[in-house]
Design a protein around this motif. Structure first.
Motif, PDB file in Angstrom:
ATOM      1  N   GLY A   1      39.332  39.616  37.788  1.00  0.00           N
ATOM      2  CA  GLY A   1      38.487  40.630  38.429  1.00  0.00           C
ATOM      3  C   GLY A   1      37.098  40.136  38.798  1.00  0.00           C
ATOM      4  O   GLY A   1      36.220  40.936  39.130  1.00  0.00           O
ATOM      5  N   ALA A   2      36.890  38.806  38.726  1.00  0.00           N
ATOM      6  CA  ALA A   2      35.561  38.263  39.044  1.00  0.00           C
ATOM      7  C   ALA A   2      35.408  38.013  40.539  1.00  0.00           C
ATOM      8  O   ALA A   2      36.394  37.809  41.245  1.00  0.00           O
ATOM      9  CB  ALA A   2      35.352  36.950  38.292  1.00  0.00           C
ATOM     10  N   LYS A   3      34.139  38.043  40.992  1.00  0.00           N
ATOM     11  CA  LYS A   3      33.830  37.584  42.352  1.00  0.00           C
ATOM     12  C   LYS A   3      33.431  36.126  42.200  1.00  0.00           C
ATOM     13  O   LYS A   3      32.386  35.821  41.615  1.00  0.00           O
ATOM     14  CB  LYS A   3      32.650  38.364  42.922  1.00  0.00           C
ATOM     15  CG  LYS A   3      33.008  39.793  43.233  1.00  0.00           C
ATOM     16  CD  LYS A   3      31.829  40.473  43.922  1.00  0.00           C
ATOM     17  CE  LYS A   3      31.932  41.958  43.723  1.00  0.00           C
ATOM     18  NZ  LYS A   3      30.826  42.557  42.989  1.00  0.00           N
ATOM     19  N   VAL A   4      34.278  35.245  42.689  1.00  0.00           N
ATOM     20  CA  VAL A   4      34.108  33.822  42.388  1.00  0.00           C
ATOM     21  C   VAL A   4      33.466  33.058  43.543  1.00  0.00           C
ATOM     22  O   VAL A   4      33.837  33.241  44.705  1.00  0.00           O
ATOM     23  CB  VAL A   4      35.478  33.177  42.053  1.00  0.00           C
ATOM     24  CG1 VAL A   4      35.296  31.742  41.574  1.00  0.00           C
ATOM     25  CG2 VAL A   4      36.226  33.998  41.007  1.00  0.00           C
TER      26      VAL A   4
ATOM     27  N   VAL B   1      34.737  36.979  30.809  1.00  0.00           N
ATOM     28  CA  VAL B   1      34.584  37.567  32.145  1.00  0.00           C
ATOM     29  C   VAL B   1      34.897  39.063  32.122  1.00  0.00           C
ATOM     30  O   VAL B   1      35.891  39.481  31.541  1.00  0.00           O
ATOM     31  CB  VAL B   1      35.549  36.879  33.144  1.00  0.00           C
ATOM     32  CG1 VAL B   1      35.412  37.497  34.525  1.00  0.00           C
ATOM     33  CG2 VAL B   1      35.301  35.389  33.189  1.00  0.00           C
ATOM     34  N   ARG B   2      34.003  39.834  32.727  1.00  0.00           N
ATOM     35  CA  ARG B   2      34.265  41.272  32.877  1.00  0.00           C
ATOM     36  C   ARG B   2      34.549  41.549  34.343  1.00  0.00           C
ATOM     37  O   ARG B   2      34.032  40.835  35.212  1.00  0.00           O
ATOM     38  CB  ARG B   2      33.032  42.083  32.428  1.00  0.00           C
ATOM     39  CG  ARG B   2      32.614  41.774  30.994  1.00  0.00           C
ATOM     40  CD  ARG B   2      31.140  42.060  30.767  1.00  0.00           C
ATOM     41  NE  ARG B   2      30.304  41.304  31.703  1.00  0.00           N
ATOM     42  CZ  ARG B   2      28.987  41.365  31.742  1.00  0.00           C
ATOM     43  NH1 ARG B   2      28.340  42.132  30.904  1.00  0.00           N
ATOM     44  NH2 ARG B   2      28.301  40.653  32.625  1.00  0.00           N
TER      45      ARG B   2
ATOM     46  N   VAL C   1      30.894  34.976  39.286  1.00  0.00           N
ATOM     47  CA  VAL C   1      31.113  33.730  38.545  1.00  0.00           C
ATOM     48  C   VAL C   1      30.945  32.536  39.479  1.00  0.00           C
ATOM     49  O   VAL C   1      31.551  32.501  40.555  1.00  0.00           O
ATOM     50  CB  VAL C   1      32.526  33.688  37.923  1.00  0.00           C
ATOM     51  CG1 VAL C   1      32.737  32.377  37.162  1.00  0.00           C
ATOM     52  CG2 VAL C   1      32.757  34.862  36.985  1.00  0.00           C
ATOM     53  N   LEU C   2      30.128  31.589  39.055  1.00  0.00           N
ATOM     54  CA  LEU C   2      29.983  30.337  39.801  1.00  0.00           C
ATOM     55  C   LEU C   2      30.797  29.262  39.087  1.00  0.00           C
ATOM     56  O   LEU C   2      30.614  29.024  37.892  1.00  0.00           O
ATOM     57  CB  LEU C   2      28.504  29.920  39.847  1.00  0.00           C
ATOM     58  CG  LEU C   2      28.237  28.524  40.432  1.00  0.00           C
ATOM     59  CD1 LEU C   2      28.621  28.459  41.910  1.00  0.00           C
ATOM     60  CD2 LEU C   2      26.757  28.146  40.272  1.00  0.00           C
TER      61      LEU C   2
ATOM     62  N   CYS D   1      42.981  35.712  47.439  1.00  0.00           N
ATOM     63  CA  CYS D   1      42.001  35.668  46.340  1.00  0.00           C
ATOM     64  C   CYS D   1      40.593  35.806  46.902  1.00  0.00           C
ATOM     65  O   CYS D   1      40.261  35.217  47.927  1.00  0.00           O
ATOM     66  CB  CYS D   1      42.081  34.344  45.602  1.00  0.00           C
ATOM     67  SG  CYS D   1      43.515  34.202  44.575  1.00  0.00           S
ATOM     68  N   THR D   2      39.763  36.548  46.161  1.00  0.00           N
ATOM     69  CA  THR D   2      38.384  36.728  46.618  1.00  0.00           C
ATOM     70  C   THR D   2      37.517  35.614  46.065  1.00  0.00           C
ATOM     71  O   THR D   2      36.739  35.804  45.136  1.00  0.00           O
ATOM     72  CB  THR D   2      37.824  38.070  46.112  1.00  0.00           C
ATOM     73  OG1 THR D   2      38.084  38.111  44.702  1.00  0.00           O
ATOM     74  CG2 THR D   2      38.441  39.239  46.806  1.00  0.00           C
ATOM     75  N   VAL D   3      37.670  34.424  46.637  1.00  0.00           N
ATOM     76  CA  VAL D   3      36.893  33.266  46.185  1.00  0.00           C
ATOM     77  C   VAL D   3      36.163  32.695  47.383  1.00  0.00           C
ATOM     78  O   VAL D   3      36.752  32.498  48.442  1.00  0.00           O
ATOM     79  CB  VAL D   3      37.830  32.181  45.598  1.00  0.00           C
ATOM     80  CG1 VAL D   3      37.031  30.951  45.196  1.00  0.00           C
ATOM     81  CG2 VAL D   3      38.614  32.721  44.397  1.00  0.00           C
TER      82      VAL D   3
END
Ligand code: SAH
Length: 219
Positions: free
Chosen positions: A102-105, A78-79, A84-85, A127-129
């Motif tokens: 740092g992923a957008k999940v 992951v960058r 990310v799904l 969390c940005t999920v």
């Protein structure tokens, strides 16, 4: 939402343990160090939160073992900023680790209760999920394509829709197999309709169920 010095110390010990077991990525180890896993377990299991084991989270499902969460996260490469799904939100712990990387999940869960519980907790933790209640076999076409896709349930086969929803050079990490154990696979989309597959040992996950089985297998 308490994260005491004791929790933090236990987490540091867990990080050394999974490092010894073979996790090399510094960013993944830092993410495991950052996420308070005890918040994802029912209070009766609190003393086990920082042991390297899976635990029940209700509805017959489990929060994955920290080593497995770290291992899949490492394979996913992951960058920061990647979309990310995740299939199988469960407790939301893996989502929180990906978010700490740092992923957008985007995460899908087939159990409504679990999905709602995880959504609330992840929101409270900042969390940005984005959590969705639905069928992981279908992915999330409305938000595709994704840089990365991670499946956290035992998939009897690699779902075509998930491959389709990968960006070029995207990576899918998936435990494949319908027996007691599954083979961890990393699949790269090297060109449209062209993939390479690597295999990484045996793991044991709860099954990824087809929506036609949801009524009969409520657990
Ligand atoms: N990632 C989770 C652990 C997941 S356990 C965590 O960190 O806690 C696997 C999860 O996949 C279970 O919650 C199960 O309900 C869910 N699942 C199984 N089949 C599914 C499907 N077809 N679509 C979406 N979720 C599914």
């Amino acid at each position: 939402m308490e994260d005491t010095f004791k929790h933090q110390a236990l987490r540091k010990a867990l990080v050394s343990e999974i490092k010894q077991k073979g996790i090399k990525s510094i960013t993944v180890l830092q993410a495991i160090d950052k996420v308070p896993r005890h918040l994802f377990l029912d209070s009766s299991f609190l003393k086990f939160a920082y042991q390297d084991t899976a635990f029940e989270i209700g509805e017959g499902q489990t929060i994955s073992q920290p080593f497995t969460v770290a291992y899949q996260s490492e394979l996913l490469e992951v960058r920061k900023g990647d979309t990310v799904l995740e299939i199988g939100t469960g407790s939301g712990y893996q989502s929180a680790v990906l978010s700490a990387l740092g992923a957008k999940v985007f995460s899908i869960e087939r159990h409504k209760k679990l999905s709602e519980k995880a959504k609330l907790l992840l929101e409270q933790m900042g969390c940005t999920v984005k959590c969705f209640y639905g069928d992981g076999y279908k992915g999330l076409p409305a938000f595709a394509p994704f840089d990365r896709v991670i499946v956290t349930a035992a998939a009897p086969y690699v779902p075509e829709d998930l491959l389709k929803q990968l960006k070029p050079n995207g990576i899918l990490v998936i435990p494949e197999g319908s027996g007691k154990t599954q083979i961890m696979k990393r699949i790269r989309k090297v060109a449209e309709n062209k993939y390479t597959t690597e295999e990484f040992g045996n793991f044991s996950f709860v099954p990824m169920l087809k929506s036609t089985d949801w009524d009969t297998k409520t657990k």
